[in-house]
Write an enzyme that holds these catalytic residues in place. Structure first.
Site, PDB file in Angstrom:
ATOM      1  N   SER A 216      45.431  66.678  25.177  1.00 41.38           N
ATOM      2  CA  SER A 216      44.421  67.489  25.857  1.00 41.38           C
ATOM      3  C   SER A 216      45.006  67.993  27.178  1.00 41.38           C
ATOM      4  O   SER A 216      46.126  68.497  27.198  1.00 41.38           O
ATOM      5  CB  SER A 216      43.123  66.697  26.031  1.00 41.38           C
ATOM      6  OG  SER A 216      42.040  67.548  26.334  1.00 41.38           O
ATOM      7  N   LEU A 217      44.304  67.823  28.293  1.00 39.40           N
ATOM      8  CA  LEU A 217      44.852  68.267  29.582  1.00 39.40           C
ATOM      9  C   LEU A 217      46.172  67.575  29.882  1.00 39.40           C
ATOM     10  O   LEU A 217      47.057  68.147  30.530  1.00 39.40           O
ATOM     11  CB  LEU A 217      43.846  68.005  30.702  1.00 39.40           C
ATOM     12  CG  LEU A 217      44.301  68.310  32.135  1.00 39.40           C
ATOM     13  CD1 LEU A 217      44.751  69.757  32.286  1.00 39.40           C
ATOM     14  CD2 LEU A 217      43.191  67.974  33.127  1.00 39.40           C
TER      15      LEU A 217
END
Length: 232
Positions: A65-66
């Site tokens: 993800s991030l």
């Protein structure tokens, strides 16, 4: 649980850590996210190479993800990693957020029209639990003053003009129906100048959702098969 158990079964050692905005670093120490992740990773790698289990020439960075954008940023400035695993590829965090909004809301955010944006955001948060979590969590983990301030802070989280600095072989994963990162993996792949491979995992295999949740065994097989070959 994201990767460590699978990595150990494949013969890899794992060093997991909470950086700013994550886990105990946020909850205990009050450290919020920062974009210059190379400053976060450097002391982690400094420690890792002191460990007898670690081969300094085979260090691999993994982020999901991030976290995929964060480790990409770190690898652009710290040349110690031998390979990079991105689950999934993220090129620009602000764009990942703003792509879900009507253009006029994006314009209000960028031009600091908080007087009109924040009331609409509050209305949406009352109606939609996903939006409420995303914005409230963003304010908390980024140390923002408001939901608009949080979204503006994400402008600094981009690989624009930076991705070309990455030297190590990179695996970029993509989920077919990722509701957050549509098109982002391709942007990462296009910007990289290092050896790279873009692999899309499909909904038909149970792997089409964000970060392939629901098909972790397939994700792990894909990553470690690639890594075994790359590090060989």
């Amino acid at each position: 649980w994201a990767i460590a158990a699978a990595a150990l079964r494949r013969g890899y050692n794992v060093l997991a850590f909470d950086g700013p905005g994550q886990g105990a670093a946020l909850r205990v120490d009050g450290l919020t996210f920062r974009p210059d992740w190379e400053a976060v990773l450097a002391p982690v790698l400094d420690y890792a190479v002191t460990r007898p289990e670690v081969s300094a020439d085979k260090i691999v960075l993994f982020g999901y993800s991030l976290g995929a954008l964060l480790v990409s940023r770190a690898a652009a400035f710290d040349k110690r990693p031998a390979a990079l695993l991105l689950d999934d590829g993220m090129f620009d965090f602000f764009h990942a957020n703003s792509a879900l909004m009507p253009p006029f809301l994006v314009d209000w955010i960028c031009n600091e029209r908080d007087d009109v944006f924040i009331p609409i955001a509050q209305m949406l948060m009352k109606k939609n639990t996903g939006i409420r979590w995303a914005l409230q969590n963003g304010v908390w983990t980024f140390g923002a003053a408001s939901v608009a301030d949080y979204l503006r802070k994400t402008l600094a989280y981009t690989m624009e003009g930076i991705a070309g600095r990455i030297d190590c072989p990179t695996l970029i994963l993509e989920a077919e129906e990722d509701h957050f990162l549509q098109g982002q993996a391709q942007k990462v792949a296009a910007a990289l100048k290092c050896p790279k491979q873009l692999i899309s995992l499909r909904t038909a295999e149970g792997a089409g959702e964000h970060c392939h949740m629901g098909a972790m065994r397939l994700l792990h097989q894909t990553m470690f098969d690639w890594l075994d070959e790359t590090l060989a």
